[in-house]
Design a protein around this motif. Structure first.
Motif, mmCIF file in Angstrom:
data_model
loop_
_atom_site.group_PDB
_atom_site.id
_atom_site.type_symbol
_atom_site.label_atom_id
_atom_site.label_comp_id
_atom_site.label_asym_id
_atom_site.label_seq_id
_atom_site.Cartn_x
_atom_site.Cartn_y
_atom_site.Cartn_z
ATOM 1 N N VAL A 46 -12.557 0.841 14.162
ATOM 2 C CA VAL A 46 -12.086 1.977 13.370
ATOM 3 C C VAL A 46 -11.652 1.432 12.016
ATOM 4 C CG1 VAL A 46 -10.335 3.786 13.128
ATOM 5 C CG2 VAL A 46 -11.392 3.386 15.353
ATOM 6 N N ALA A 47 -12.275 1.941 10.956
ATOM 7 C CA ALA A 47 -11.885 1.547 9.606
ATOM 8 C C ALA A 47 -10.997 2.658 9.082
ATOM 9 C CB ALA A 47 -13.116 1.360 8.731
ATOM 10 N N ALA A 48 -9.709 2.378 8.967
ATOM 11 C CA ALA A 48 -8.765 3.433 8.599
ATOM 12 C C ALA A 48 -7.516 2.826 7.966
ATOM 13 C CB ALA A 48 -8.409 4.247 9.842
ATOM 14 N N CYS A 49 -6.360 3.119 8.575
ATOM 15 C CA CYS A 49 -5.092 2.636 8.017
ATOM 16 C C CYS A 49 -4.788 1.237 8.566
ATOM 17 C CB CYS A 49 -3.981 3.632 8.314
ATOM 18 S SG CYS A 49 -3.967 4.170 10.031
ATOM 19 N N THR A 50 -3.595 1.032 9.077
ATOM 20 C CA THR A 50 -3.235 -0.335 9.485
ATOM 21 C C THR A 50 -3.065 -0.459 11.002
ATOM 22 O OG1 THR A 50 -1.464 -1.996 9.386
ATOM 23 C CG2 THR A 50 -0.841 0.244 8.838
ATOM 24 N N ASN A 80 -4.209 1.074 3.590
ATOM 25 C CA ASN A 80 -3.027 0.364 3.063
ATOM 26 C C ASN A 80 -3.413 -0.842 2.219
ATOM 27 O OD1 ASN A 80 -2.168 1.996 5.243
ATOM 28 N ND2 ASN A 80 -0.214 0.896 5.252
ATOM 29 N N GLN A 81 -4.478 -1.556 2.664
ATOM 30 C CA GLN A 81 -4.819 -2.790 1.955
ATOM 31 C C GLN A 81 -6.100 -2.654 1.131
ATOM 32 O OE1 GLN A 81 -4.445 -6.239 4.475
ATOM 33 N NE2 GLN A 81 -2.544 -5.518 5.392
ATOM 34 N N GLY A 137 0.818 -1.207 0.000
ATOM 35 C CA GLY A 137 0.000 0.000 0.000
ATOM 36 C C GLY A 137 0.850 1.254 0.000
ATOM 37 N N VAL A 138 1.829 1.309 0.899
ATOM 38 C CA VAL A 138 2.718 2.473 0.966
ATOM 39 C C VAL A 138 3.377 2.693 -0.392
ATOM 40 C CG1 VAL A 138 4.799 3.421 2.052
ATOM 41 C CG2 VAL A 138 3.130 2.201 3.440
ATOM 42 N N HIS A 195 -6.099 -0.161 -4.693
ATOM 43 C CA HIS A 195 -7.156 -0.276 -5.722
ATOM 44 C C HIS A 195 -7.599 1.126 -6.134
ATOM 45 C CE1 HIS A 195 -7.004 -4.271 -4.178
ATOM 46 N NE2 HIS A 195 -7.690 -4.012 -3.092
ATOM 47 N N SER A 196 -6.627 2.022 -6.329
ATOM 48 C CA SER A 196 -6.987 3.424 -6.538
ATOM 49 C C SER A 196 -7.608 3.671 -7.906
ATOM 50 C CB SER A 196 -5.752 4.308 -6.331
ATOM 51 O OG SER A 196 -4.692 3.834 -7.119
#
Lengths: 67, 925
Positions: B434-438, B467-468, A26-27, B473-474
């Motif tokens: 919390v739905a966020a980073c890692t 991150n995942q 991801g990073v 999937h941008s």
């Protein structure tokens, strides 16, 4: 026309390596297909074979264990 | 810097970063919009970075910085693009240089190294021929995060190379083309590694060739790697390439070299990799001036073999390559050793600056039905820009047990944290998602927020939708949103079943047990005692000193006998050290902080209670039946001749044979110390008897680091070195009452017959019989019966199980300075345990339900940490029992229990199964 097959893949990732690797992907903004659903475990050794069977039985098309 | 050991005042200049570390979320929007491109130092200039950048993706902390020298705003006064696009307003263009004054007790110098500048060597045309690269550049070409994404390309035309040459000793072992007479110690291994990885990447048809002088694979398991490389088709040619010529338009290279037989050869390669050596960092001269510490002739920080991390000034220590060329394991050991030495000086101040955090009392949620709050983070635009956060939040509200859901711009910001605490209380939430980073970076932060709200921190679950998900999937907002919904549903399913887990801690017995009374054991015990922790040494023999009693001098020429007398005296006099001679460990139980070891001697058995265990059981020279040893009185072993110099009074010729029963099938490793030992003995003989003929028969001379200078000195004094190979070993036969040695000399290409008064053999160094110690403490041995550390590079003095440490020859053969450094390192690491009254343990441990346990013992067998034992229960036989202090929560026991009677706290079967059920069906379906 039928829709193309999109597998739903359950992934068991070890917190210390594979999960960290997925974070790093991801990073680094590496792009991959959005078909993984990740279950974080503290070690790939935690993955009881029963979990894999359960995932497949309940609808997953594939299972990835990475650690 | 001013002051003295124990009370230094150091003035530090902190350069401005121009980015607020607290606000930067490393989203990279700034770098995307930054117009200024500069060569990326981390990729050796092979790619570009922006003026606002992170040095590399794994940087800790992951925060951006502005390189003012290349920034348009600082150069021309305009741009400010980063400031405009930063979603968290983290850019601080008015940031100023800071001067910080620190009051410290000790200083550790770890300024590192710089690679040798290969453009100095005109015969290799580095910088002129594009396909001649340095090993550091090649390292980046191999890396998945490198300029070519890990696909190895030829710089001239970006084609895939099929033949690559590595050239060893570029800027090392060289006084002809540069001033670096020392060996850089690491290049042989990294060249083999690069060749092996390149072979994996390129695959069939790829030909790696390594041109070398001596192959120096002297570290633990290095020799096996060398053998594996040969078996995998890496070709090793013992020759120094004298010229590289570009032979065609495509940039192919002709390498000219001379073979053993004196034949000149030319081979064509696609690329040449220069295995560059190490030099001390440029800053060393200034550091030496500022701190008033001495440097050695090669500008490395000067230390002695008996105090390997102490500089010439008390209170200032050093570690890593700034002290001399070395690899990562040795650097890590020295770092811990330096910390240990610094800790000894600061022992009286330990704990005096600690502040503890207070939390409100935890509310009891047992019996309450789950009331889950879901917080979906936008992370600026990092999530919100690539997934439909409002839709995800609305979806969360529809999930079972969710009583509240909201989105946040930045969930991790301080004001959001405060609001979270309020909402938890106001809505009476008892589980948080919390739905966020890692979770790997942010779980501890949110767990603390829960503690602040009076909730147990284990009632928290994080869903990794940045991150995942959005970051990877941008290009597909719809799919990313679907996946994020699934991930949130999985987290909610799991959160429903989360339970509070009480904190776990154990008391620590402030006492260390050291097994072995050699230099490593004594150093470890003294280092513990000097930090204020009593230690007991258990020694099998009737004296202290171990293997070092045989040796006269260290590689730097220091007197070992005097050192031994000193250290034995210190150990014996130290009020906090107890020495048990003629004693052996005969059993052990317990875990970190609470061990109990049975020590047996002739007078009986006693129990020693201790918080940590340091294993320093040592090693010895192996016996041999080769070369008439044991059959002829003039064939001697190791230090025999050195310790009986009178034998040489009327001798004319001495022959040393290296690698006797070493680097072969019987001992498939290099014993590391033998080349230096024989070279030093040969020098000593030549000094006393300049006319005596001294031969050293060797396979590779492995005088690594500054020991190379000894090799040079020996050659200058007339010691004759003859290389032999494993398939054509020397033959020693009796010749009257003397000896005759037959050996093939590859340079002369003929067999020599040497009449010798003495033949001295360097056999392999073997570990002591460690099998019982390994069994008592449940720590692993490798195939050669040396103890196996937790991680070769990152945890070189620890075992995987907590509270157990290793040092000295029991770990691997090594010279005295490295044994001392490793012993200090072990004591330093051990002190991190002993310094605490209690240690907090992760409560995510195994839990055995003994009702269904059948005592099969599979769990105890399989646990890598000795955290499950079998215990006899009256009338029932054996039952498994977990030792939470030793448990790492991996869950191997749980997944292998045939009765399914072991479960993992926080990763219960039920909790994982709930996640799987939620994962198996996609929200989109």
């Amino acid at each position: 026309m039928t829709e193309p097959f999109e597998p739903n893949i359950a992934a068991f990732l070890c917190n210390w390596c594979a999960y960290a690797g997925a974070d790093l992907a991801g990073v680094s903004r590496l792009q991959y297909p959005p078909n993984l659903r990740t279950v974080r475990v503290m070690c790939s050794g935690r993955v009881d074979p029963v979990f894999i069977i359960q995932a497949l039985k309940e609808g997953a098309d594939g299972v990835l264990v990475a650690g | 810097m001013e002051g003295n050991a124990g009370n230094f005042t150091v003035t530090v200049k902190k350069s401005p970063r121009y980015v607020d570390m607290d606000k930067c979320i490393a989203c990279g929007e700034c770098a995307k919009k930054c117009p200024s491109k500069v060569p990326d130092e981390y990729n050796q200039g092979l790619s570009k970075r922006k003026a606002i950048y992170v040095p590399y993706p794994q940087a800790v902390p992951l925060k951006y910085a502005i390189d003012a020298a290349n920034c348009n705003y600082f150069k021309k006064g305009k741009c400010r693009n980063c400031e405009k696009v930063c979603p968290t307003k983290a850019i601080r263009l008015d940031d100023k240089e800071e001067i910080i004054r620190l009051n410290v007790g000790s200083v550790i110098v770890t300024a590192g190294f710089k690679p040798f500048d290969s453009s100095k060597l005109l015969n290799y045309q580095y910088g002129k021929y594009p396909n001649v690269v340095t090993s550091v550049e090649f390292e980046r070409l191999l890396s998945a995060g490198g300029p070519s994404g890990g696909h190895i390309t030829r710089p001239s035309d970006h084609g895939e190379p099929t033949k690559i040459a590595w050239l060893q000793c570029v800027g090392s072992r060289d006084l002809n083309k540069c001033d670096n007479p020392y060996c850089s110690s690491v290049c042989c291994m990294y060249a083999i590694k690069e060749a092996m990885i390149a072979k994996e990447h390129i695959g069939k048809g790829f030909e790696p060739v390594i041109f070398f002088m001596d192959m120096r694979t002297f570290g633990k398991d290095f020799e096996k790697y060398y053998e594996r490389a040969k078996a995998c088709g890496v070709r090793f040619i013992r020759s120094k390439v004298h010229t590289i010529t570009e032979i065609d338009e495509a940039g192919k290279l002709g390498l000219k070299y001379v073979t053993d037989a004196g034949e000149i050869k030319e081979e064509i390669f696609d690329m040449a990799v220069l295995s560059v050596g190490m030099e001390p960092a440029d800053s060393v001269a200034e550091l030496a001036k500022t701190f008033g510490i001495e440097l050695n002739p090669y500008k490395f920080v000067k230390t002695s073999d008996i105090s390997p991390v102490a500089t010439s000034r008390p209170g200032i220590f050093t570690a890593g390559v700034i002290q001399g060329c070395k690899d990562i394991p040795q650097s890590v050991m020295e770092a811990s050793a330096a910390a240990c030495c610094a800790g000894s000086g600061l022992a009286s101040a330990r704990g005096s600056l600690i502040r503890t955090k207070e939390f409100p009392p935890e509310s009891d949620v047992c019996g309450e039905s789950p009331r889950i709050g879901v917080f979906v983070c936008n992370c600026g635009t990092n999530i919100g820009g690539f997934a439909d956060v409002p839709a995800i939040t609305e979806y969360a509200k529809t999930l079972p047990n969710v009583v509240y859901a909201q989105e946040n711009l930045f969930s991790c910001s301080q004001d959001t944290q405060d609001k979270l605490v309020e909402i938890i209380k106001e809505k009476n939430l008892n589980r948080i998602v919390v739905a966020a980073c890692t979770p790997r970076t942010h779980e501890p932060l949110f767990q603390e927020t829960l503690s602040n709200a009076g909730l147990n921190p284990y009632l928290f679950e994080m869903s990794n939708i940045r991150n995942q998900c959005t970051w990877v999937h941008s290009d597909n907002k719809e799919k990313a949103t679907d996946k994020a919904k699934d991930l949130v549903r999985m987290a909610v399913s799991r959160a429903t079943l989360l339970e509070p887990i009480p904190r776990l801690s154990v008391d620590v017995l402030k006492h260390g047990l050291v097994i072995g009374g050699g230099v490593a054991g004594m150093t470890a015990a003294l280092s513990l005692a000097n930090q204020g922790f009593p230690a007991t040494i258990v020694e099998q023999t009737d004296h202290l000193g171990g293997a070092a009693r045989e040796i006269i001098k260290t590689a730097k020429g220091e007197d070992i006998r005097k050192f031994l007398a000193d250290i034995v005296g210190q150990v014996e006099k130290h009020p906090d050290i107890k020495v048990l001679l003629n004693s052996e460990v005969s059993g052990a139980s317990g875990f970190v902080g609470n061990f109990e070891t049975q020590v047996t001697s002739e007078s009986g058995s006693q129990a020693v209670k201790h918080g940590v265990t340091i294993i320093a059981t040592g090693g010895h020279a192996a016996d041999t039946g080769e070369y008439l040893y044991g059959k002829h009185p003039r064939v001697t072993l190791w230090h025999t001749l050195e310790n009986a110099p009178e034998k040489l009074a009327d001798a004319d010729t001495v022959v040393f044979i290296q690698c006797v029963g070493s680097r072969d099938d019987s001992h498939p490793y290099c014993s590391k110390v033998c080349c230096t030992s024989s070279v030093m003995q040969a020098i000593a003989i030549k000094e006393k008897h300049p006319d005596m003929n001294v031969f050293i028969l060797y396979r590779d001379i492995r005088t690594y680091g500054e020991r190379e200078l000894l090799y040079k000195e020996a050659r200058e004094k007339g010691v004759i070195f003859i290389r032999y190979s494993l398939d054509n070993k020397p033959v020693v036969s009796p010749d009257g009452d003397k000896l005759s040695v037959k050996v093939f000399d590859p340079i002369l290409q003929r067999t020599l017959l040497i009449g010798a008064d003495y033949v001295n053999l360097a056999t392999a160094i073997e570990p002591a019989d460690n099998s019982r110690i390994a069994e008592y403490y449940k720590v692993p041995l490798n195939a050669e019966k040396f103890f196996m550390e937790a991680h070769a590079k990152l945890r070189p003095v620890e075992f995987a199980s907590d509270g157990l440490f290793i040092c000295g020859l029991a770990h691997y053969p090594k010279p005295l300075d490295e044994s001392i450094a490793q012993a200090m390192a072990a004591a330093g690491r051990a002190a991190t345990v002993l310094a605490k009254a209690t240690i907090d343990i992760s409560p995510m441990v195994s839990q055995v339900n003994t009702d269904h346990c059948i005592g099969c013992g599979l769990c105890a067998e399989i646990c890598p940490f000795g955290a499950i034992v079998l215990e006899e229960v009256a009338g029932k036989g054996y039952r498994a029992k977990n030792i939470p202090a030793s448990c790492k929560g991996c869950g191997l026991c749980a997944s292998s229990c045939p009765q399914k009677t072991i479960d993992m706290l926080h990763f219960r079967n039920q909790q994982i199964e709930a996640t799987i059920s939620a994962a198996a069906i996609s929200a989109a379906a």
